[in-house]
Structure formats: C-alpha cells, structure tokens
Design an enzyme around this catalytic site. Structure first.
Site, PDB file in Angstrom:
ATOM      1  CE  LYS A 110      -3.555   2.771   0.537  1.00 27.63           C
ATOM      2  NZ  LYS A 110      -4.666   2.995  -0.368  1.00 27.63           N
ATOM      3  CE  LYS A 121      -3.149   7.539   6.745  1.00 29.38           C
ATOM      4  NZ  LYS A 121      -3.825   6.276   6.541  1.00 29.38           N
TER       5      LYS A 121
HETATM    6  P1  NAD Z   1     -12.704   8.528   7.454  1.00 25.99           P
HETATM    7  O1  NAD Z   1     -12.095   9.522   8.356  1.00 25.99           O
HETATM    8  O2  NAD Z   1     -13.784   8.944   6.495  1.00 25.99           O
HETATM    9  O3  NAD Z   1     -13.313   7.285   8.303  1.00 25.99           O
HETATM   10  C1  NAD Z   1     -12.758   6.804   9.484  1.00 25.99           C
HETATM   11  C2  NAD Z   1     -13.912   6.522  10.443  1.00 25.99           C
HETATM   12  O4  NAD Z   1     -13.393   5.920  11.634  1.00 25.99           O
HETATM   13  C3  NAD Z   1     -14.660   7.783  10.867  1.00 25.99           C
HETATM   14  O5  NAD Z   1     -16.044   7.601  10.625  1.00 25.99           O
HETATM   15  C4  NAD Z   1     -14.361   7.906  12.368  1.00 25.99           C
HETATM   16  O6  NAD Z   1     -15.459   8.438  13.101  1.00 25.99           O
HETATM   17  C5  NAD Z   1     -14.101   6.464  12.730  1.00 25.99           C
HETATM   18  N1  NAD Z   1     -13.257   6.305  13.911  1.00 25.99           N
HETATM   19  C6  NAD Z   1     -12.076   6.916  14.190  1.00 25.99           C
HETATM   20  N2  NAD Z   1     -11.590   6.482  15.372  1.00 25.99           N
HETATM   21  C7  NAD Z   1     -12.490   5.574  15.838  1.00 25.99           C
HETATM   22  C8  NAD Z   1     -12.563   4.775  17.008  1.00 25.99           C
HETATM   23  N3  NAD Z   1     -11.609   4.848  17.950  1.00 25.99           N
HETATM   24  N4  NAD Z   1     -13.627   3.952  17.151  1.00 25.99           N
HETATM   25  C9  NAD Z   1     -14.595   3.887  16.225  1.00 25.99           C
HETATM   26  N5  NAD Z   1     -14.597   4.623  15.094  1.00 25.99           N
HETATM   27  C10 NAD Z   1     -13.546   5.449  14.918  1.00 25.99           C
HETATM   28  O7  NAD Z   1     -11.498   7.843   6.661  1.00 25.99           O
HETATM   29  P2  NAD Z   1     -11.558   6.986   5.311  1.00 25.99           P
HETATM   30  O8  NAD Z   1     -11.384   7.898   4.143  1.00 25.99           O
HETATM   31  O9  NAD Z   1     -12.733   6.058   5.355  1.00 25.99           O
HETATM   32  O10 NAD Z   1     -10.180   6.179   5.448  1.00 25.99           O
HETATM   33  C11 NAD Z   1     -10.041   5.087   6.348  1.00 25.99           C
HETATM   34  C12 NAD Z   1      -8.710   4.413   6.057  1.00 25.99           C
HETATM   35  O11 NAD Z   1      -8.705   3.948   4.702  1.00 25.99           O
HETATM   36  C13 NAD Z   1      -7.494   5.340   6.197  1.00 25.99           C
HETATM   37  O12 NAD Z   1      -6.403   4.622   6.717  1.00 25.99           O
HETATM   38  C14 NAD Z   1      -7.223   5.765   4.753  1.00 25.99           C
HETATM   39  O13 NAD Z   1      -5.847   6.116   4.559  1.00 25.99           O
HETATM   40  C15 NAD Z   1      -7.613   4.514   3.991  1.00 25.99           C
HETATM   41  N6  NAD Z   1      -8.043   4.715   2.603  1.00 25.99           N
HETATM   42  C16 NAD Z   1      -8.877   5.740   2.272  1.00 25.99           C
HETATM   43  C17 NAD Z   1      -9.263   5.898   0.932  1.00 25.99           C
HETATM   44  C18 NAD Z   1     -10.172   7.029   0.498  1.00 25.99           C
HETATM   45  O14 NAD Z   1     -10.271   7.276  -0.722  1.00 25.99           O
HETATM   46  N7  NAD Z   1     -10.848   7.734   1.404  1.00 25.99           N
HETATM   47  C19 NAD Z   1      -8.815   5.013  -0.042  1.00 25.99           C
HETATM   48  C20 NAD Z   1      -8.007   3.950   0.338  1.00 25.99           C
HETATM   49  C21 NAD Z   1      -7.626   3.814   1.671  1.00 25.99           C
END
Ligand code: NAD
Length: 295
Positions: free
Chosen positions: A171, A239
């Site tokens: 990744k 990050k």
């Molecule tokens: P996001 O911030 O939209 O979602 C994360 C969720 O986790 C939020 O709803 C938050 O409230 C929840 N959360 C945080 N801490 C928590 C806890 N202690 N307990 C319960 N819930 C908790 O982020 P995202 O865009 O969905 O990304 C999530 C992961 O996926 C990241 O590591 C990101 O790098 C990766 N990612 C994102 C994308 C993208 O296009 N958005 C693509 C590939 C990978």
C-alpha cells in the site's frame, strides 16, 4: 449466516459495510460518531454500541480507521478487539497504517487466538461504493483463504502479497505512485493552461497514450474543474507518504521523488487544505508557478 463486524464507518468503511450486507453477510457496525452507525442500520446492517459489542457478535471483524494510533487503540486497548475476541476470530485491518504496527498487531493477535490479516485497499470512495477495490493482503495463507469470501464482497483484485505487514508495504508503494502521478498531472495542467492550450481535449488524448493512467482518468477531470471535494483527503495522503518514507528508512533505501512529493503534499496541508481531496495538490503547483490568485 456469517457475522462480519465493521469498526470505522467513514468514507470507505460505510460503503464497504453496506456491500457486505448486500453480499449476504450479517453486518454489525460501530463508529465513534453515531450518525454513521445509523446510516448503516438504514442500509441493512445492525448497529452496535461499542467495540466489545461488535467483537463479541462477530466471526470476522474488519477495521477501517484513519491511522496507526487509531488501530492500536481499537485493537489493543483495554476494551478493544483482542480483549473481547473469541478463539479463531478473523481480524482484518483494512486501514492504511505503518507496516511495523501491522506486524506487532499480528503477533499480539495470534497470541490471543485471533487470525490477523493486514488488508489495506486502493480504489478510493468509488471503489468502495462499487465493491471494486484492490486489496493487498499480508498474513498467513490459510487465514487469507478463510477471509477470501468476505474480501470478495468489497473488492475485485485481491492478492495475498506476503506475511504480516506486507500488505501495508504494498500500500505504501501504491500511495507513492499515486502521489507522484497527481503531482505530474497538476504540472501538465499548469503547463497546458499557461500555454493557452485547452486542457480538456489535451487530457483526452493523453489518456489514450503512454501517459494514460487511472489517476489521469479519475483525477484529471475533477482537478481541471477545481473540484476538490473529498474523496481522499490530502491529510490522509500526507500520513501515507510519511509511512512510505519510514518504510524506506527501515529498508535502507532512498526514495528521492517520494521525498519531494511528500514535501509538496505537506505544504498543501500547511496551507490549510488538508481536508480537501488530494487533487488539491494542483493549487500548490499553481502557486509555485505564479498562477494562483496571488501570483
Ligand atoms: P474517514 O475519516 O472517512 O473514516 C474513518 C472513520 O473511523 C470515521 O467515521 C471515524 O469516526 C471512525 N473512527 C475513528 N476512530 C475511531 C474509534 N476509535 N472507534 C470507532 N470509530 C472510529 O477515513 P476513510 O477515508 O474512510 O479512510 C479510512 C482508512 O482507509 C485510512 O487509513 C485511509 O488512509 C484509507 N483509505 C482511504 C481511501 C479514500 O479514498 N478515502 C482510499 C483507500 C484507503
């Protein structure tokens, strides 16, 4: 029916949980802010009130959280996944975190009788909604086989790439390729516009040649339109580039282009635009070229 728990129902975890539910799994979800849990309940899943609640009901638990400390606290915390897991629980971390943290979590999970996989994804919000994610999986082969039906409900290209942490290393490679591509698409747009060439037809012909890429296809049009609605937030890409550079240090290699691009992405965040889509790198490239409103 197999029960899959999903912790972290944000941009990615929300649609992934909905697709698991549509794929015939009994899905139970938890998120720190409750609105996302209610949204899942409206799309066929069940709401849970805590990490313990999700874990105790589940055969498989997926986490989709922002960063390494979030995964550490949710999984390793006093009231976390490992504290409440039953013997043989499959734990799949789909978040993008540091490979060394995934390795540590893998070891601790196994000694608690849990079957861990690091399974970060690529394909963005669209891939999550369309269940077409690429999933790079680290961990043991037999656990990968066990998790395959679950991963198939959210992704299309699903590959076992090695032991604990290997998924995260792949990744990191993915993220440096994407960031470098975005930076060069931004430079191409600046050059085209500064030269008086209509960038719309220009990007169309570029898409058909060797310069064509998924980044150009998906990000080119939104960058041209200056639509930086996330999508993938710049701060998350910041990050991820930190993860890539830390992994490079661990592997004792130099990644000079990643170093440069990571500083550009850091600057977008420092200029207060970290919550915008990573296509907002265009704003910095424009500023450096003297073509922003201040230029
Ligand atoms: P996001 O911030 O939209 O979602 C994360 C969720 O986790 C939020 O709803 C938050 O409230 C929840 N959360 C945080 N801490 C928590 C806890 N202690 N307990 C319960 N819930 C908790 O982020 P995202 O865009 O969905 O990304 C999530 C992961 O996926 C990241 O590591 C990101 O790098 C990766 N990612 C994102 C994308 C993208 O296009 N958005 C693509 C590939 C990978």
């Amino acid at each position: 029916m197999e029960t899959v728990g999903v912790i972290g129902l944000g941009v990615m975890g929300g649609p992934m949980a909905a697709n698991l539910s549509a794929g015939g799994f009994d899905v139970v979800g938890y998120n720190r802010s409750p609105a996302a849990v209610h949204a899942l309940a409206a799309r066929g899943g069940r709401a849970a009130g805590s990490i313990a609640d999700v874990t105790q009901q589940s055969d498989v638990v997926i986490t989709m959280l922002p960063d390494s400390p979030d995964v550490e606290s949710v999984v390793l915390g006093d009231d976390g996944v490992l504290a409440h897991a039953r013997e043989g629980l499959v734990f799949i971390d789909c978040s993008t975190i540091r490979p060394d943290v995934s390795r540590t979590i893998g070891e601790l999970a196994r000694s608690a009788g849990v079957r861990p996989l690091d399974a970060p994804v690529s394909g963005g919000e669209r891939g999550a909604k369309e269940a077409s994610l690429s999933i790079m999986v680290g961990g043991r082969a037999e656990d990968f086989q066990r998790a395959a039906p679950v991963l198939s409900a959210v992704g299309k290209t699903i590959v076992h790439v090695g032991p604990d942490g290997a998924g995260q290393t792949v990744k990191a490679a993915n993220q440096l390729i994407v960031a470098g591509n975005i930076a060069l698409v931004a430079e191409a747009i600046v050059l085209l516009e500064a030269s008086g060439v209509d960038p719309g037809p220009a990007l169309t012909v570029l898409q058909g040649g060797l310069a064509g890429s998924r980044v150009l296809d998906l990000k080119g049009p939104t960058m041209l339109a200056r639509d930086f609605t996330p999508g993938f937030r710049t701060e998350l890409h910041h990050k991820d580039l930190g993860i890539a550079l830390a992994a490079a240090r661990d592997a004792a290699v130099a990644l000079p282009v990643t170093g440069l691009v990571s500083q550009l992405v850091a600057s977008v965040c420092a200029r207060g635009m970290g919550s915008l889509d990573h296509g907002a790198l265009l704003t910095l490239v424009e500023a450096l070229a003297g073509r922003d409103s201040a230029g």
